[in-house]
Design a protein around this motif. Structure first.
Motif, PDB file in Angstrom:
ATOM      1  N   GLY A   3       0.842  -1.178   0.000  1.00 44.97           N
ATOM      2  CA  GLY A   3       0.000   0.000   0.000  1.00 44.97           C
ATOM      3  C   GLY A   3       0.872   1.220   0.000  1.00 44.97           C
ATOM      4  N   GLU A   4       0.253   2.353  -0.024  1.00 41.11           N
ATOM      5  CA  GLU A   4       1.049   3.565   0.001  1.00 41.11           C
ATOM      6  C   GLU A   4       1.371   3.938   1.440  1.00 41.11           C
ATOM      7  N   TRP A   5       2.563   4.413   1.640  1.00 42.02           N
ATOM      8  CA  TRP A   5       3.055   4.782   2.962  1.00 42.02           C
ATOM      9  C   TRP A   5       2.943   6.287   3.109  1.00 42.02           C
ATOM     10  N   HIS A   6       2.555   6.748   4.297  1.00 42.87           N
ATOM     11  CA  HIS A   6       2.442   8.180   4.541  1.00 42.87           C
ATOM     12  C   HIS A   6       2.561   8.469   6.027  1.00 42.87           C
ATOM     13  N   TRP A   7       2.838   9.727   6.320  1.00 45.61           N
ATOM     14  CA  TRP A   7       3.011  10.185   7.693  1.00 45.61           C
ATOM     15  C   TRP A   7       1.792  10.981   8.126  1.00 45.61           C
ATOM     16  N   ARG A   8       1.458  10.857   9.400  1.00 45.99           N
ATOM     17  CA  ARG A   8       0.406  11.671  10.008  1.00 45.99           C
ATOM     18  C   ARG A   8       0.973  12.270  11.288  1.00 45.99           C
ATOM     19  N   ARG A  21      -3.385  14.453  11.610  1.00 43.95           N
ATOM     20  CA  ARG A  21      -3.443  15.196  10.348  1.00 43.95           C
ATOM     21  C   ARG A  21      -2.369  14.653   9.411  1.00 43.95           C
ATOM     22  N   PRO A  22      -2.646  14.679   8.111  1.00 43.43           N
ATOM     23  CA  PRO A  22      -1.593  14.273   7.174  1.00 43.43           C
ATOM     24  C   PRO A  22      -0.383  15.201   7.297  1.00 43.43           C
ATOM     25  N   VAL A  23       0.777  14.642   7.125  1.00 40.37           N
ATOM     26  CA  VAL A  23       2.001  15.432   7.060  1.00 40.37           C
ATOM     27  C   VAL A  23       2.320  15.571   5.578  1.00 40.37           C
ATOM     28  N   GLY A  24       2.050  16.720   5.028  1.00 40.63           N
ATOM     29  CA  GLY A  24       2.237  16.935   3.600  1.00 40.63           C
ATOM     30  C   GLY A  24       1.259  16.102   2.781  1.00 40.63           C
ATOM     31  N   THR A  25       1.483  16.070   1.484  1.00 42.10           N
ATOM     32  CA  THR A  25       0.626  15.289   0.590  1.00 42.10           C
ATOM     33  C   THR A  25       1.372  14.104  -0.001  1.00 42.10           C
ATOM     34  N   PHE A  28       4.320   7.353  -0.483  1.00 42.37           N
ATOM     35  CA  PHE A  28       5.542   6.658  -0.870  1.00 42.37           C
ATOM     36  C   PHE A  28       5.254   5.197  -1.155  1.00 42.37           C
ATOM     37  N   PRO A  29       5.958   4.603  -2.130  1.00 44.32           N
ATOM     38  CA  PRO A  29       5.728   3.198  -2.455  1.00 44.32           C
ATOM     39  C   PRO A  29       6.354   2.229  -1.458  1.00 44.32           C
ATOM     40  N   THR A  30       7.332   2.696  -0.662  1.00 41.59           N
ATOM     41  CA  THR A  30       7.996   1.816   0.301  1.00 41.59           C
ATOM     42  C   THR A  30       8.194   2.518   1.637  1.00 41.59           C
ATOM     43  N   GLN A  31       8.365   1.724   2.676  1.00 47.09           N
ATOM     44  CA  GLN A  31       8.634   2.259   4.007  1.00 47.09           C
ATOM     45  C   GLN A  31       9.957   3.019   4.008  1.00 47.09           C
ATOM     46  N   GLY A  32      10.957   2.485   3.354  1.00 45.80           N
ATOM     47  CA  GLY A  32      12.269   3.132   3.312  1.00 45.80           C
ATOM     48  C   GLY A  32      12.225   4.517   2.695  1.00 45.80           C
ATOM     49  N   GLU A  33      11.447   4.687   1.632  1.00 42.90           N
ATOM     50  CA  GLU A  33      11.329   6.001   1.003  1.00 42.90           C
ATOM     51  C   GLU A  33      10.614   6.982   1.931  1.00 42.90           C
ATOM     52  N   SER A  54       3.406   9.689  13.028  1.00 39.16           N
ATOM     53  CA  SER A  54       3.166   8.244  12.975  1.00 39.16           C
ATOM     54  C   SER A  54       3.217   7.821  11.520  1.00 39.16           C
ATOM     55  N   LEU A  55       3.752   6.634  11.280  1.00 41.27           N
ATOM     56  CA  LEU A  55       3.845   6.102   9.930  1.00 41.27           C
ATOM     57  C   LEU A  55       2.703   5.130   9.681  1.00 41.27           C
ATOM     58  N   TYR A  56       2.046   5.299   8.548  1.00 42.48           N
ATOM     59  CA  TYR A  56       0.935   4.434   8.142  1.00 42.48           C
ATOM     60  C   TYR A  56       1.234   3.795   6.797  1.00 42.48           C
TER      61      TYR A  56
END
Length: 73
Positions: A3-8, A21-25, A28-33, A54-56
């Motif tokens: 799935g797509e990875w994103h920060w909140r 809240r989302p951190v930016g828009t 990412f395709p991977t956790q490392g990115e 938090s990483l989702y």
């Protein structure tokens, strides 16, 4: 799992279970990115008032909240 990875974030504190809240828009395709992006941008995030993230992966919480403040873990 894929799935797509994103920060909140939780602006102003490390409140667990509260609204985030989302951190930016960025997505990412991977956790490392996602982690590399955070490593490059966390000083700017702190200046904008984000002090924990938090990483989702999609809707699944992977880890966090994690403080961005120096010396806090």
């Amino acid at each position: 799992m894929s799935g797509e990875w994103h920060w909140r974030s939780e602006r102003g504190g490390l409140r667990v279970g509260g609204a985030t809240r989302p951190v930016g828009t960025e997505r990412f395709p991977t956790q490392g990115e996602a982690e590399s992006w955070l490593g490059e941008t966390y000083p700017d995030l702190l200046l904008s008032g984000v002090n924990a993230v938090s990483l989702y992966e999609g809707d699944r919480l992977v880890y966090g909240p994690m403080s961005l403040e120096p010396g806090e873990h």
